[in-house]
Design a protein around this motif. Structure first.
Motif, mmCIF file in Angstrom:
data_model
loop_
_atom_site.group_PDB
_atom_site.id
_atom_site.type_symbol
_atom_site.label_atom_id
_atom_site.label_comp_id
_atom_site.label_asym_id
_atom_site.label_seq_id
_atom_site.Cartn_x
_atom_site.Cartn_y
_atom_site.Cartn_z
ATOM 1 N N LEU A 35 0.828 -1.210 0.000
ATOM 2 C CA LEU A 35 0.000 0.000 0.000
ATOM 3 C C LEU A 35 0.863 1.263 0.000
ATOM 4 O O LEU A 35 0.509 2.274 -0.610
ATOM 5 C CB LEU A 35 -0.947 -0.007 1.202
ATOM 6 C CG LEU A 35 -2.068 -1.053 1.128
ATOM 7 C CD1 LEU A 35 -2.829 -1.134 2.438
ATOM 8 C CD2 LEU A 35 -3.025 -0.767 -0.030
ATOM 9 N N ASP A 36 2.021 1.193 0.670
ATOM 10 C CA ASP A 36 2.959 2.309 0.679
ATOM 11 C C ASP A 36 3.480 2.592 -0.739
ATOM 12 O O ASP A 36 3.592 3.744 -1.160
ATOM 13 C CB ASP A 36 4.122 1.984 1.632
ATOM 14 C CG ASP A 36 5.115 3.132 1.730
ATOM 15 O OD1 ASP A 36 4.670 4.271 1.972
ATOM 16 O OD2 ASP A 36 6.334 2.894 1.572
ATOM 17 N N MET A 37 3.769 1.506 -1.476
ATOM 18 C CA MET A 37 4.221 1.660 -2.870
ATOM 19 C C MET A 37 3.135 2.343 -3.706
ATOM 20 O O MET A 37 3.414 3.228 -4.516
ATOM 21 C CB MET A 37 4.533 0.287 -3.492
ATOM 22 C CG MET A 37 5.731 -0.414 -2.913
ATOM 23 S SD MET A 37 7.242 0.541 -3.138
ATOM 24 C CE MET A 37 7.868 0.573 -1.475
ATOM 25 N N LYS A 38 1.899 1.912 -3.488
ATOM 26 C CA LYS A 38 0.778 2.508 -4.235
ATOM 27 C C LYS A 38 0.662 4.004 -3.932
ATOM 28 O O LYS A 38 0.465 4.825 -4.830
ATOM 29 C CB LYS A 38 -0.522 1.792 -3.872
ATOM 30 C CG LYS A 38 -1.713 2.352 -4.624
ATOM 31 C CD LYS A 38 -3.015 1.826 -4.080
ATOM 32 C CE LYS A 38 -4.172 2.597 -4.697
ATOM 33 N NZ LYS A 38 -5.467 2.160 -4.206
ATOM 34 N N ASN A 39 0.798 4.358 -2.645
ATOM 35 C CA ASN A 39 0.697 5.761 -2.234
ATOM 36 C C ASN A 39 1.790 6.622 -2.869
ATOM 37 O O ASN A 39 1.640 7.830 -3.018
ATOM 38 C CB ASN A 39 0.751 5.887 -0.707
ATOM 39 C CG ASN A 39 -0.489 5.311 -0.051
ATOM 40 O OD1 ASN A 39 -1.543 5.234 -0.681
ATOM 41 N ND2 ASN A 39 -0.371 4.888 1.199
ATOM 42 N N LYS A 40 2.893 5.972 -3.230
ATOM 43 C CA LYS A 40 3.995 6.689 -3.890
ATOM 44 C C LYS A 40 3.828 6.713 -5.412
ATOM 45 O O LYS A 40 4.730 7.121 -6.134
ATOM 46 C CB LYS A 40 5.333 6.036 -3.526
ATOM 47 C CG LYS A 40 5.717 6.278 -2.062
ATOM 48 C CD LYS A 40 6.974 5.509 -1.695
ATOM 49 C CE LYS A 40 7.373 5.825 -0.250
ATOM 50 N NZ LYS A 40 8.426 4.922 0.247
ATOM 51 N N GLY A 41 2.686 6.207 -5.889
ATOM 52 C CA GLY A 41 2.410 6.238 -7.327
ATOM 53 C C GLY A 41 2.980 5.074 -8.099
ATOM 54 O O GLY A 41 2.988 5.078 -9.334
ATOM 55 N N LYS A 42 3.488 4.060 -7.391
ATOM 56 C CA LYS A 42 4.039 2.878 -8.067
ATOM 57 C C LYS A 42 2.903 1.922 -8.444
ATOM 58 O O LYS A 42 1.811 1.977 -7.870
ATOM 59 C CB LYS A 42 5.017 2.135 -7.141
ATOM 60 C CG LYS A 42 6.056 3.017 -6.485
ATOM 61 C CD LYS A 42 7.021 3.634 -7.471
ATOM 62 C CE LYS A 42 8.171 4.344 -6.767
ATOM 63 N NZ LYS A 42 9.109 4.949 -7.705
ATOM 64 N N SER A 43 3.174 1.041 -9.378
ATOM 65 C CA SER A 43 2.182 0.055 -9.810
ATOM 66 C C SER A 43 2.599 -1.333 -9.341
ATOM 67 O O SER A 43 3.789 -1.633 -9.244
ATOM 68 C CB SER A 43 2.041 0.057 -11.330
ATOM 69 O OG SER A 43 1.705 1.349 -11.776
ATOM 70 N N VAL A 44 1.594 -2.173 -9.072
ATOM 71 C CA VAL A 44 1.865 -3.522 -8.570
ATOM 72 C C VAL A 44 0.988 -4.525 -9.313
ATOM 73 O O VAL A 44 -0.226 -4.331 -9.430
ATOM 74 C CB VAL A 44 1.575 -3.636 -7.044
ATOM 75 C CG1 VAL A 44 1.859 -5.058 -6.546
ATOM 76 C CG2 VAL A 44 2.381 -2.619 -6.247
ATOM 77 N N LEU A 45 1.619 -5.571 -9.833
ATOM 78 C CA LEU A 45 0.881 -6.739 -10.340
ATOM 79 C C LEU A 45 1.061 -7.836 -9.300
ATOM 80 O O LEU A 45 2.162 -8.330 -9.095
ATOM 81 C CB LEU A 45 1.430 -7.191 -11.693
ATOM 82 C CG LEU A 45 0.822 -8.485 -12.255
ATOM 83 C CD1 LEU A 45 -0.645 -8.297 -12.624
ATOM 84 C CD2 LEU A 45 1.597 -8.977 -13.474
ATOM 85 N N LEU A 46 -0.016 -8.169 -8.617
ATOM 86 C CA LEU A 46 0.040 -9.151 -7.528
ATOM 87 C C LEU A 46 -0.681 -10.419 -7.944
ATOM 88 O O LEU A 46 -1.898 -10.456 -8.088
ATOM 89 C CB LEU A 46 -0.614 -8.564 -6.267
ATOM 90 C CG LEU A 46 -0.802 -9.513 -5.081
ATOM 91 C CD1 LEU A 46 0.537 -10.027 -4.574
ATOM 92 C CD2 LEU A 46 -1.571 -8.826 -3.956
#
Length: 302
Positions: free
Chosen positions: A173-184
């Motif tokens: 969630l921290d990565m998302k808040n920094k504007g990063k994208s995640v494929l989980l």
């Protein structure tokens, strides 16, 4: 704008079709849940995205570049965590983390220390002494300590205890808040439910459903528990009601979202004493798809 775009991705191994026309879109700052049972095609898709396998047909693009032809450039901006991490047995966990972080040109010593502490990892031990869970921690620390724009996580919490899963979720969630994208990629539906904005469900190499959690939930049934003053006559014949269980004066059942209003109106005439409803989970959604698939298979011929 899509950071990761997959169109009509097909991968065959001889006569076996592992992927059959897969479409995926991951936007900037989005967590995309890629779910399905083991063997559904999740890892094969990810290997194509990483440039390890070449697609038989279709296209896979990351940052607008071809996943196979431009793999070297793409890897400079992505972090990958597999579900079963293999490490160099004679290096310590800390040495492996430093190696991966330096490969990406980052040097976040404070972040590294914070992650090691949060994940409760001893970085001084040789990798050959680590359990599966500790090997996962090394890969996760290395990924989260790197400066990446896209995180590709393939069953990343395999071997982690519930406390560490929680730490993992915080960092995603921290990565998302920094504007990063995640494929989980995951088969743990509760994990996907907590984290993901969009979900794609894959089964036998095909995407069978995709959308936001809100969009997918219309396909699922709400769980209802109701206690009434007078016994409710059988709900068996009521449209959209399933799995009815009587518990004295109370009933528990599942109901299709579109029938919820009429069912509540019907049971309210018997004097509601207690009413509980639980929103549908992705688990329900998943099982519903399996039921539909199995029903359509019956009598369908070969």
């Amino acid at each position: 704008m899509s950071l990761l775009s997959v169109r009509n991705l097909t991968k065959r191994f001889g006569k076996f079709t592992a992927l059959d026309g897969v479409d995926i879109d991951v936007k900037e700052g989005e967590i995309y849940g890629f779910i399905g049972p083991n063997g559904a095609g999740k890892s094969t898709t990810i290997r194509v995205l990483l440039g390890i396998l070449k697609a038989t047909k279709g296209e896979a693009k990351i940052f607008g570049k071809d996943a196979w032809a431009d793999a070297v450039d793409i890897h400079k901006r992505i972090a990958y965590v597999p579900g079963d991490v293999n490490l160099w047995p004679n290096l310590t966990g800390g040495e492996v983390i430093d190696l991966f972080v330096k490969l990406r040109g980052a040097n976040h010593q404070n972040k590294r220390e914070e992650l090691i502490e949060k994940f409760n990892l001893d970085p001084t031990k040789k990798c050959r002494t680590y359990s599966k869970g500790n090997r996962q921690k090394v890969a996760l620390v290395a990924a989260f300590a790197s400066e990446a724009d896209l995180y590709i996580l393939d069953e990343p919490t395999a071997g982690l205890d519930p406390l560490m899963e929680q730490v993992f979720q915080e960092y995603v969630l921290d990565m998302k808040n920094k504007g990063k994208s995640v494929l989980l990629s995951s088969h743990i539906l509760s994990e996907v439910e907590k984290l993901c904005d969009h979900v794609g469900i894959i089964r036998e190499g095909k995407i069978i459903e995709t959308g936001t959690l809100k969009e997918l939930r219309h396909l699922t049934r709400t769980n209802v528990f109701v206690e009434t003053k007078e016994p409710i006559p059988s709900l068996d014949n009521h449209e959209g009601v399933y799995d009815i269980e009587a518990q004295g004066q109370a009933l528990s059942f599942q109901v299709d979202a579109e029938e919820l209003d009429s069912v509540i109106k019907h049971i309210s005439q018997f004097g509601i004493v207690k009413l509980e409803s639980a929103p549908p989970t992705l688990e329900d959604l998943f099982m519903r798809h399996y039921e539909q698939k199995d029903e359509s298979d019956v009598g369908g011929g070969s």
